[in-house]
Design a protein around this motif. Structure first.
Motif, PDB file in Angstrom:
ATOM      1  N   VAL A   1      45.392  28.265 -63.153  1.00  0.00           N
ATOM      2  CA  VAL A   1      45.902  28.170 -61.788  1.00  0.00           C
ATOM      3  C   VAL A   1      45.270  26.987 -61.061  1.00  0.00           C
ATOM      4  O   VAL A   1      45.962  26.202 -60.397  1.00  0.00           O
ATOM      5  CB  VAL A   1      45.622  29.477 -61.014  1.00  0.00           C
ATOM      6  N   ILE A   2      43.965  26.849 -61.203  1.00  0.00           N
ATOM      7  CA  ILE A   2      43.274  25.756 -60.502  1.00  0.00           C
ATOM      8  C   ILE A   2      43.704  24.394 -61.048  1.00  0.00           C
ATOM      9  O   ILE A   2      43.949  23.448 -60.289  1.00  0.00           O
ATOM     10  CB  ILE A   2      41.750  25.949 -60.625  1.00  0.00           C
ATOM     11  N   GLU A   3      43.838  24.312 -62.376  1.00  0.00           N
ATOM     12  CA  GLU A   3      44.187  23.028 -62.990  1.00  0.00           C
ATOM     13  C   GLU A   3      45.642  22.651 -62.749  1.00  0.00           C
ATOM     14  O   GLU A   3      45.949  21.497 -62.391  1.00  0.00           O
ATOM     15  CB  GLU A   3      43.928  23.110 -64.498  1.00  0.00           C
ATOM     16  N   LYS A   4      46.546  23.598 -62.952  1.00  0.00           N
ATOM     17  CA  LYS A   4      47.976  23.298 -62.900  1.00  0.00           C
ATOM     18  C   LYS A   4      48.564  23.382 -61.500  1.00  0.00           C
ATOM     19  O   LYS A   4      49.482  22.629 -61.158  1.00  0.00           O
ATOM     20  CB  LYS A   4      48.744  24.257 -63.814  1.00  0.00           C
ATOM     21  N   LYS A   5      48.056  24.301 -60.694  1.00  0.00           N
ATOM     22  CA  LYS A   5      48.692  24.544 -59.408  1.00  0.00           C
ATOM     23  C   LYS A   5      47.914  23.997 -58.210  1.00  0.00           C
ATOM     24  O   LYS A   5      48.503  23.445 -57.284  1.00  0.00           O
ATOM     25  CB  LYS A   5      48.926  26.056 -59.229  1.00  0.00           C
ATOM     26  N   VAL A   6      46.610  24.139 -58.228  1.00  0.00           N
ATOM     27  CA  VAL A   6      45.823  23.626 -57.102  1.00  0.00           C
ATOM     28  C   VAL A   6      45.659  22.120 -57.220  1.00  0.00           C
ATOM     29  O   VAL A   6      45.997  21.360 -56.301  1.00  0.00           O
ATOM     30  CB  VAL A   6      44.450  24.327 -57.033  1.00  0.00           C
ATOM     31  N   ALA A   7      45.145  21.665 -58.371  1.00  0.00           N
ATOM     32  CA  ALA A   7      44.860  20.241 -58.544  1.00  0.00           C
ATOM     33  C   ALA A   7      46.128  19.405 -58.663  1.00  0.00           C
ATOM     34  O   ALA A   7      46.209  18.305 -58.107  1.00  0.00           O
ATOM     35  CB  ALA A   7      43.980  20.040 -59.782  1.00  0.00           C
TER      36      ALA A   7
ATOM     37  N   ALA B   1      57.047  30.130 -60.863  1.00  0.00           N
ATOM     38  CA  ALA B   1      56.289  28.922 -61.188  1.00  0.00           C
ATOM     39  C   ALA B   1      55.032  29.234 -61.988  1.00  0.00           C
ATOM     40  O   ALA B   1      54.541  28.392 -62.735  1.00  0.00           O
ATOM     41  CB  ALA B   1      55.917  28.186 -59.898  1.00  0.00           C
ATOM     42  N   MET B   2      54.495  30.454 -61.832  1.00  0.00           N
ATOM     43  CA  MET B   2      53.232  30.819 -62.472  1.00  0.00           C
ATOM     44  C   MET B   2      53.414  31.570 -63.780  1.00  0.00           C
ATOM     45  O   MET B   2      52.647  31.382 -64.737  1.00  0.00           O
ATOM     46  CB  MET B   2      52.426  31.690 -61.484  1.00  0.00           C
ATOM     47  N   GLU B   3      54.422  32.420 -63.859  1.00  0.00           N
ATOM     48  CA  GLU B   3      54.541  33.326 -65.008  1.00  0.00           C
ATOM     49  C   GLU B   3      54.659  32.618 -66.355  1.00  0.00           C
ATOM     50  O   GLU B   3      54.069  33.089 -67.343  1.00  0.00           O
ATOM     51  CB  GLU B   3      55.718  34.286 -64.815  1.00  0.00           C
ATOM     52  N   PRO B   4      55.381  31.499 -66.474  1.00  0.00           N
ATOM     53  CA  PRO B   4      55.446  30.845 -67.799  1.00  0.00           C
ATOM     54  C   PRO B   4      54.077  30.462 -68.353  1.00  0.00           C
ATOM     55  O   PRO B   4      53.847  30.558 -69.564  1.00  0.00           O
ATOM     56  CB  PRO B   4      56.311  29.608 -67.532  1.00  0.00           C
ATOM     57  N   TYR B   5      53.162  30.030 -67.490  1.00  0.00           N
ATOM     58  CA  TYR B   5      51.818  29.700 -67.954  1.00  0.00           C
ATOM     59  C   TYR B   5      51.104  30.958 -68.453  1.00  0.00           C
ATOM     60  O   TYR B   5      50.391  30.925 -69.470  1.00  0.00           O
ATOM     61  CB  TYR B   5      51.002  29.062 -66.833  1.00  0.00           C
ATOM     62  N   CYS B   6      51.280  32.064 -67.721  1.00  0.00           N
ATOM     63  CA  CYS B   6      50.654  33.325 -68.130  1.00  0.00           C
ATOM     64  C   CYS B   6      51.199  33.795 -69.474  1.00  0.00           C
ATOM     65  O   CYS B   6      50.435  34.166 -70.370  1.00  0.00           O
ATOM     66  CB  CYS B   6      50.882  34.396 -67.067  1.00  0.00           C
ATOM     67  N   ILE B   7      52.524  33.759 -69.626  1.00  0.00           N
ATOM     68  CA  ILE B   7      53.147  34.228 -70.865  1.00  0.00           C
ATOM     69  C   ILE B   7      52.717  33.350 -72.030  1.00  0.00           C
ATOM     70  O   ILE B   7      52.420  33.837 -73.129  1.00  0.00           O
ATOM     71  CB  ILE B   7      54.680  34.243 -70.731  1.00  0.00           C
ATOM     72  N   GLY B   8      52.658  32.039 -71.813  1.00  0.00           N
ATOM     73  CA  GLY B   8      52.209  31.133 -72.867  1.00  0.00           C
ATOM     74  C   GLY B   8      50.783  31.431 -73.295  1.00  0.00           C
ATOM     75  O   GLY B   8      50.460  31.417 -74.492  1.00  0.00           O
ATOM     76  N   PHE B   9      49.934  31.724 -72.319  1.00  0.00           N
ATOM     77  CA  PHE B   9      48.549  32.055 -72.645  1.00  0.00           C
ATOM     78  C   PHE B   9      48.468  33.368 -73.415  1.00  0.00           C
ATOM     79  O   PHE B   9      47.726  33.476 -74.396  1.00  0.00           O
ATOM     80  CB  PHE B   9      47.722  32.140 -71.364  1.00  0.00           C
TER      81      PHE B   9
END
Length: 324
Positions: free
Chosen positions: A162-168, A252-260
């Motif tokens: 979240v910090i790397e992809k969404k905040v930064a 916007a967030m769920e694909p990163y979670c599912i990939g992880f």
């Protein structure tokens, strides 16, 4: 040679503390609780080392050698282990106990780990006299330990994503991050419930299982410094207000979670919900903790709870509409 700690006395206190933690005056010692507490203690010792996953694997192999057996094989029964939110709760109690003893330990972490292994070995072997197979006990301990480590690493990694992809990169504020992770937890929970072919939301009724997963989030936040209190549901939408889930943030967030989750092979949506809820609690502590928080706790806590609850309702209503 380290000899600063009274090891026999420390070992006896740790042993007694674990037994006491899982013992009720009326029901006696809950074996499954004790297994989860021991799993939490083990994980807390692994996290001291630079490669906790490798440490865990080597440690459990060594424990199997000490016990003179391999863990029982074959698929676990559906009720062999408690549900994920209970495993998180009880293993965290074990981790808390371990931290208390760590504060008194004056020797190296390797020696503390060795002491813990001896205690765990003695407890598991002692159950054999009561007819509990040591191979089965070892298998249950390994399963709980692995899950505890998975939930901890998942929470940390999801926060990092979240910090790397969404905040930064995307310039999200911390409030968006909290809402997104909480919302994904609500969506994964609802998905897991409908995967079982059951309806878990009728009208204004909030199911108990949603409270359980929300508790994972709230306890993680409180452990990391967010003030406890009864204001988590303050200001939530009334029952006659249309459901308002943060769908754009979740999408916007769920694909990163599912990939992880695919990468770490966590396929159960209920476990995914627990991991996301734990990560949301951790992110909530980042947003609402400290002397000058970015979000006031009185705002951040209901924000997270509303995102999870509203998303759960939204998915359930969607599924009901599709089934008509």
């Amino acid at each position: 040679m380290f000899a600063l700690t009274n090891k026999p006395e420390m070992g006896a206190r740790l042993y007694a503390g674990l037994i006491d933690l899982a013992t009720d005056s009326e029901r006696g010692t809950d074996v499954m609780q004790l297994i989860q507490h021991m799993a939490g203690v083990l994980v807390e010792t692994y996290l001291v080392f630079e490669q906790p996953n490798d440490t865990m694997q080597a440690s459990l192999e060594r424990l199997a050698q000490m016990m003179g057996c391999s863990p029982a094989e074959g698929p676990l029964g559906p009720r062999a282990l408690p549900p994920p939110h209970i495993i998180d709760l009880e293993t965290e109690r074990g981790r808390l106990a371990a931290r208390g003893f760590f504060e008194e330990w004056l020797d190296c972490a390797y020696e503390f780990h060795d002491l813990v292994l001896v205690i765990v070995h003695n407890i598991l072997v002692s159950w054999e006299a009561d007819g509990q197979s040591r191979a089965e006990s070892l298998r249950l301990l390994i399963e709980c330990t692995t899950r505890c480590m998975t939930y901890e690493i998942a929470a940390q990694e999801l926060c990092d994503v979240v910090i790397e992809k969404k905040v930064a990169r995307d310039r999200w504020c911390l409030g968006d991050c909290v809402a997104a992770l909480s919302g994904v937890a609500g969506r994964r929970l609802a998905t897991s419930m409908y995967a079982d072919g059951r309806v878990y939301f009728v009208g204004a009724e909030i199911p108990e299982i949603l409270d359980h997963v929300a508790h994972v989030m709230t306890q993680e936040a409180v452990r990391l410094g967010v003030p406890a209190g009864s204001d988590w549901r303050f200001g939530l939408p009334a029952n006659d207000i249309p459901v308002n889930a943060p769908v754009n943030l979740i999408n916007a967030m769920e694909p990163y979670c599912i990939g992880f989750f695919r990468a770490i092979r966590v396929d159960n949506p209920f476990e995914q919900a627990v991991c996301c809820a734990k990560a949301a609690g951790r992110m909530l502590a980042v947003a609402a903790g400290g002397a000058v928080p970015e979000l006031e706790p009185a705002i951040a806590k209901p924000l997270a709870m509303a995102a999870m609850t509203e998303t759960y309702k939204f998915v359930c209503l969607e599924q009901k509409a599709l089934s008509v």
